[in-house]
Scaffold this motif. Structure first.
Motif: not given
Length: 154
Positions: A72-100
């Protein structure tokens, strides 16, 4: 700085969509501007990967730690590179028509020039990226029986 949040209902299972997003090695095959992906380490719960993004004359590599909380969840934590910061999240919630699918990204580049260039196309770029994941789901799992539908924000 640039932030984007999106919710969509897709006619695939949470497990299918989780597997698609967690397969970082394959991103260069379908994700716009992703020109390279290298997984440094991987377990069932976590992976560390370098992604290289290319846009016009710019080419940057960054490292992230990706927490995999199946299915259900994917959380991306930035470690290093060209960003000051990067926050990225995916959530997969069961839904009557598939997945929200709930997608969130927020970042700021260290370079003012790169931030200015990306800022002008950010919203369209993120929409293209989300559509690329949808098209990839169709390639891998077949065409859903109905069109995905946007879900109004809560």
């Amino acid at each position: 700085m640039p932030t984007h949040a999106e919710r969509r209902v897709l006619r695939y299972t949470p497990e299918q969509l989780f597997a698609l997003v967690a397969d970082v090695r394959r991103y260069p095959e379908f994700l716009p501007w992703c020109v390279g992906a290298r997984v440094i380490s991987q377990t069932e719960e976590k992976l560390v990967a370098d992604l290289t993004i290319g846009f016009k004359l710019f080419r940057e590599t960054f490292r992230s730690e990706v927490q995999l909380e199946r299915p259900h969840d994917i959380h991306v934590q930035y470690m290093n590179g060209p960003f000051r910061y990067l926050n990225n999240h995916w959530k997969f919630v069961p839904h009557p028509h598939g997945t929200q699918v709930e997608f969130f990204v927020d970042f700021e580049f260290r370079s003012r020039l790169l931030q200015a260039v990306i800022g002008t196309v950010f919203n369209e770029a993120v929409r293209l990226m989300v559509r690329a994941f949808e098209r990839r789901a169709m390639q891998l799992y077949g065409r859903p029986s109905a069109q995905p539908s946007p879900v109004p924000a809560a």
